[in-house]
Design a protein around this motif. Structure first.
Motif, short mmCIF file in Angstrom:
data_model
loop_
_atom_site.label_atom_id
_atom_site.label_comp_id
_atom_site.label_asym_id
_atom_site.label_seq_id
_atom_site.Cartn_x
_atom_site.Cartn_y
_atom_site.Cartn_z
N ALA A 146 11.51 -6.20 -6.22
CA ALA A 146 12.83 -5.70 -6.62
C ALA A 146 13.58 -5.23 -5.39
N LYS A 200 0.83 -1.22 0.00
CA LYS A 200 0.00 0.00 0.00
C LYS A 200 0.86 1.26 0.00
N THR A 201 1.80 1.31 0.95
CA THR A 201 2.59 2.52 1.10
C THR A 201 3.51 2.74 -0.10
N SER A 202 4.16 1.68 -0.56
CA SER A 202 5.07 1.87 -1.69
C SER A 202 4.29 2.21 -2.96
N1 LIG Z 1 8.18 -3.99 -5.31
C1 LIG Z 1 8.76 -4.32 -4.17
N2 LIG Z 1 9.85 -5.12 -4.15
C2 LIG Z 1 10.45 -5.46 -2.97
N3 LIG Z 1 10.04 -5.04 -1.77
C3 LIG Z 1 8.96 -4.23 -1.73
C4 LIG Z 1 8.28 -3.81 -2.90
N4 LIG Z 1 7.24 -3.03 -2.53
C5 LIG Z 1 7.29 -2.94 -1.20
N5 LIG Z 1 8.32 -3.65 -0.70
C6 LIG Z 1 8.67 -3.82 0.72
O1 LIG Z 1 7.70 -4.68 1.27
C7 LIG Z 1 7.30 -4.21 2.55
C8 LIG Z 1 5.81 -3.90 2.54
O2 LIG Z 1 5.55 -2.86 1.62
P1 LIG Z 1 4.64 -1.62 2.06
O3 LIG Z 1 5.13 -1.02 3.31
O4 LIG Z 1 4.49 -0.75 0.87
O5 LIG Z 1 3.28 -2.40 2.34
P2 LIG Z 1 2.02 -1.90 3.16
O6 LIG Z 1 0.85 -2.64 2.58
O7 LIG Z 1 1.96 -0.44 3.16
O8 LIG Z 1 2.33 -2.41 4.62
P3 LIG Z 1 1.49 -2.09 5.95
O9 LIG Z 1 0.28 -2.98 5.88
O10 LIG Z 1 2.41 -2.41 7.06
O11 LIG Z 1 1.12 -0.64 5.88
C9 LIG Z 1 8.16 -2.99 2.84
O12 LIG Z 1 9.26 -3.40 3.59
C10 LIG Z 1 8.57 -2.52 1.47
O13 LIG Z 1 9.79 -1.82 1.49
#
Ligand SMILES: Nc1ncnc2c1ncn2[C@@H]1O[C@H](COP(=O)(O)OP(=O)(O)OP(=O)(O)O)[C@@H](O)[C@H]1O
Ligand SMILES: [Mg+2]
Length: 261
Positions: A224, A17-19
């Motif tokens: 990645a 979500k965040t990324s």
């Molecule tokens: N495309 C990608 N390739 C590798 N690692 C990734 C990628 N996208 C996100 N990540 C990593 O995976 C983890 C989860 O991503 P992210 O924080 O965006 O998810 P989220 O759904 O926001 O998590 P949360 O539910 O905790 O808010 C993070 O450590 C992030 O750095």
């Protein structure tokens, strides 16, 4: 163009979500769109990923505007907005937001607090993205009530299970009861590793199970190393690894989102 509000949500943790909020937001800013990213997660991951390493030290965050909406008085809805070097604005969040949830429950129009604040900023932006916490609580419901679309990142590392059904039910409930114009913006497969059989099965399942009813983005976000590293650098994937496959995927995703309207 009227501002489009997109909630980025999945109650499952770690689905990207965040990324996605950050990378898609920057991709659209690179296409000359005016973008506000709203961190609606008390963990402040989006705020940290954009380089504000200590969100708890910030004076004004989303919590202040939610409190102002509860009080029915927000003299300056723009207060606290931070400008990132890559062309996106950010309304940060920190732990104060966790303390707001009870007050939100007790408030009049408790589902509309975020929307009340967001609607006063609409004239300044083309896109407003809300990075939701991993829950189906009052904060995501506020985001759905305010949004035109919900973008759902789904991790290719787990078969989508009942969690997806619960999420879509929650979106549907908000659409019926609060916000009739709410749509599913699209389902996005993330953390995809094509060498992995499970990942390919997840993509097939998502397209098969949901593609008939909802838009599933053609773009799939690859897993990645650079995408995992970029949050610690405080910059987007477009600065951190401009020629990498994750940056390329988010540029394509931006095209798909732009095509919608
Ligand atoms: N495309 C990608 N390739 C590798 N690692 C990734 C990628 N996208 C996100 N990540 C990593 O995976 C983890 C989860 O991503 P992210 O924080 O965006 O998810 P989220 O759904 O926001 O998590 P949360 O539910 O905790 O808010 C993070 O450590 C992030 O750095
Ligand atoms: Mg997150």
């Amino acid at each position: 163009m009227p501002c489009r509000i997109i909630a980025v949500a999945n109650q499952k943790g770690g689905t990207g979500k965040t990324s996605t909020t950050l990378s898609l937001g920057v991709a659209l800013a690179r296409r000359q769109k005016r973008v506000l990213l709203v961190d609606a997660d008390p963990q402040g991951d989006l705020t940290k990923s954009l380089g504000w390493a200590d969100p708890d030290s910030l004076d004004v965050t989303l919590a202040n505007h939610i409190q102002a909406a509860i009080d029915g008085n927000d003299p300056d809805p723009w207060a606290g907005i931070l400008r990132h070097a890559e062309g996106v604005d950010l309304m940060p969040a920190n732990i104060d937001l966790a303390g707001m949830e009870m007050a939100m429950f007790m408030a009049m129009s408790r589902e509309r607090l975020l929307g009340t604040w967001a609607s006063s900023l609409k004239e300044g932006y083309d896109y407003l993205f809300v990075d939701c916490p991993a829950s189906l609580g009052i904060i995501p419901v506020n985001a759905f009530a305010a949004a035109d679309g919900v973008l759902i990142p789904v991790s290719a590392e787990f078969l989508p299970a009942s969690a997806m059904t619960d999420l879509l039910k929650s979106v549907e409930r908000v659409r019926r009861q609060i916000n009739p114009s709410l749509e599913v913006e699209g389902i996005l497969v993330t953390l995809f590793d094509g060498r992995n059989n499970l990942a390919r099965e997840v993509e097939r399942t998502v397209r098969g199970q949901f593609g008939g009813t909802y838009r599933v983005f053609d773009t799939v976000v690859p897993r990645a190393v650079s995408a995992a590293e970029s949050p610690a650098s405080g910059t987007s994937i477009f600065s951190y690894d401009a020629d990498g496959k994750a940056a390329e995927a988010f540029a394509r995703l931006a095209e798909e989102v732009l095509r919608h309207g």
